[in-house]
Design an enzyme around this catalytic site. Sequence first.
Site, PDB file in Angstrom:
ATOM      1  N   SER A 187       0.880  -1.105   0.261  1.00 19.50           N
ATOM      2  CA  SER A 187      -0.220  -0.133   0.270  1.00 19.50           C
ATOM      3  C   SER A 187       0.965   1.279   0.144  1.00 19.50           C
ATOM      4  O   SER A 187       1.570   1.216   0.954  1.00 19.50           O
ATOM      5  CB  SER A 187      -0.608  -0.089   1.328  1.00 19.50           C
ATOM      6  N   HIS A 225      -3.611   0.461  -4.839  1.00 20.45           N
ATOM      7  CA  HIS A 225      -2.535  -1.056  -5.820  1.00 20.45           C
ATOM      8  C   HIS A 225      -3.407  -1.190  -7.146  1.00 20.45           C
ATOM      9  O   HIS A 225      -4.570  -1.225  -7.555  1.00 20.45           O
ATOM     10  CB  HIS A 225      -3.751  -2.035  -4.904  1.00 20.45           C
ATOM     11  N   HIS A 273      -5.700  -9.749  -1.541  1.00 20.86           N
ATOM     12  CA  HIS A 273      -6.113  -9.881  -0.440  1.00 20.86           C
ATOM     13  C   HIS A 273      -6.880 -10.702   0.178  1.00 20.86           C
ATOM     14  O   HIS A 273      -7.662 -10.327  -0.574  1.00 20.86           O
ATOM     15  CB  HIS A 273      -5.666  -8.120   0.150  1.00 20.86           C
ATOM     16  N   TYR A 325      -8.290 -10.352   2.211  1.00 17.68           N
ATOM     17  CA  TYR A 325     -10.132  -9.846   3.178  1.00 17.68           C
ATOM     18  C   TYR A 325     -11.189  -9.172   1.186  1.00 17.68           C
ATOM     19  O   TYR A 325     -12.133  -8.770   1.695  1.00 17.68           O
ATOM     20  CB  TYR A 325      -9.595  -8.010   3.440  1.00 17.68           C
ATOM     21  N   GLU A 326     -10.208  -9.061  -0.015  1.00 19.43           N
ATOM     22  CA  GLU A 326     -11.087  -8.808  -1.120  1.00 19.43           C
ATOM     23  C   GLU A 326     -11.598  -9.997  -1.251  1.00 19.43           C
ATOM     24  O   GLU A 326     -13.039  -9.650  -1.978  1.00 19.43           O
ATOM     25  CB  GLU A 326      -9.988  -8.842  -2.496  1.00 19.43           C
ATOM     26  N   ALA A 352       2.726  -2.272   4.018  1.00 18.08           N
ATOM     27  CA  ALA A 352       2.364  -0.973   5.405  1.00 18.08           C
ATOM     28  C   ALA A 352       1.650  -1.697   5.927  1.00 18.08           C
ATOM     29  O   ALA A 352       1.040  -2.473   5.495  1.00 18.08           O
ATOM     30  CB  ALA A 352       1.706  -0.352   4.616  1.00 18.08           C
ATOM     31  N   MET A 361      -1.500  -6.719   6.926  1.00 22.13           N
ATOM     32  CA  MET A 361      -3.362  -7.867   6.310  1.00 22.13           C
ATOM     33  C   MET A 361      -2.832  -8.769   4.976  1.00 22.13           C
ATOM     34  O   MET A 361      -3.747  -8.632   3.903  1.00 22.13           O
ATOM     35  CB  MET A 361      -4.154  -7.314   6.329  1.00 22.13           C
ATOM     36  N   SER A 362      -1.553  -8.655   4.983  1.00 16.88           N
ATOM     37  CA  SER A 362      -0.557  -8.938   3.616  1.00 16.88           C
ATOM     38  C   SER A 362       0.818 -10.001   4.353  1.00 16.88           C
ATOM     39  O   SER A 362       0.621 -10.177   5.824  1.00 16.88           O
ATOM     40  CB  SER A 362      -0.602  -7.930   3.174  1.00 16.88           C
ATOM     41  N   ASN A 416       1.884   3.500  10.695  1.00 18.53           N
ATOM     42  CA  ASN A 416       0.825   3.833  12.424  1.00 18.53           C
ATOM     43  C   ASN A 416       1.779   3.517  13.321  1.00 18.53           C
ATOM     44  O   ASN A 416       1.904   1.898  12.776  1.00 18.53           O
ATOM     45  CB  ASN A 416      -0.139   3.783  11.802  1.00 18.53           C
ATOM     46  N   HIS A 449      -7.474   4.025   6.129  1.00 20.82           N
ATOM     47  CA  HIS A 449      -6.313   3.702   4.751  1.00 20.82           C
ATOM     48  C   HIS A 449      -5.557   5.157   4.471  1.00 20.82           C
ATOM     49  O   HIS A 449      -4.575   5.215   4.566  1.00 20.82           O
ATOM     50  CB  HIS A 449      -7.194   3.025   3.905  1.00 20.82           C
TER      51      HIS A 449
END
Length: 274
Positions: free
Chosen positions: A32, A63, A85, A87-88, A115, A213-214, A237, A249
Amino acid sequence: MIEYEKLIRSSCDTIKNIIHDDIPEIGIVLGSGLGELAEEIEDSISIPYSELEGFPVSTVEGHNGRFVIGRLKGKKVIVMQGRVHYYEGYDTKIAVLPVRVMCFLGIKRLLLTNAAGGINEALSPGGFMVISDHISLFVTSPLIGKNLDMFGVRFPDMSEVYDKRIADIIYEYGKAEGINIEKGVYLQTTGPQYETPAEIKMIKSLGADAVGMSTVIEAIAARHAGVKVSGISCITNMAAGISAKKLSHEEVKEVADISSKNFKKLVLKYIDID
């Protein structure tokens, strides 16, 4: 599974028909807000994922969703400018399909970037973490199901997922350049929601230094194929409960953009490693 193998082979065939015998030796996944590096590839050829039949397409802002193939510092590279991902809505086998295609094309090593949220307070937004190990227990393994013998064995060893020698070189280089960089353990969650403070407290107790998340499932798929893996997290963060700030995001992309200059330095150093 046969259809899945066909999907890998057909994607590779399509790419080979475009690049001919100029097979890349290094693969890079840009996370990201980190996609700008792809613009620096020389003699580049871009192949949108949408042009590969049956290929998953990235739906996340930041992306681009394409392969960029060419040369960086004289080395032949294939870069994923944007990943897909879990989550997609893709299962983990499909989420790692681009990595498996790169492995089947013949890359020898792979750099995964992302990220991430910092948990270890030695980390700070705008800095980096060289991934020394990961925790995969919160996501489904991409290796579940019939084994893909075309890549590796049924029970692959994961004693050293991330190449220690390369990690040390990147870390020492970053320190010498005055870059805010640490080493640590990365944990992948499913997303897409950010973690709660209670979840971060639990994750910290498990030994993770950063969360995202990846990356983990991609590292597993690449190691299954015998490819040498490295990983760098851009800390965008501090995780929930570590910082009082609400997470977004937009902040992730903003900090990644600010950090892009140092990120490029680290990636170009990686390219230089033999």
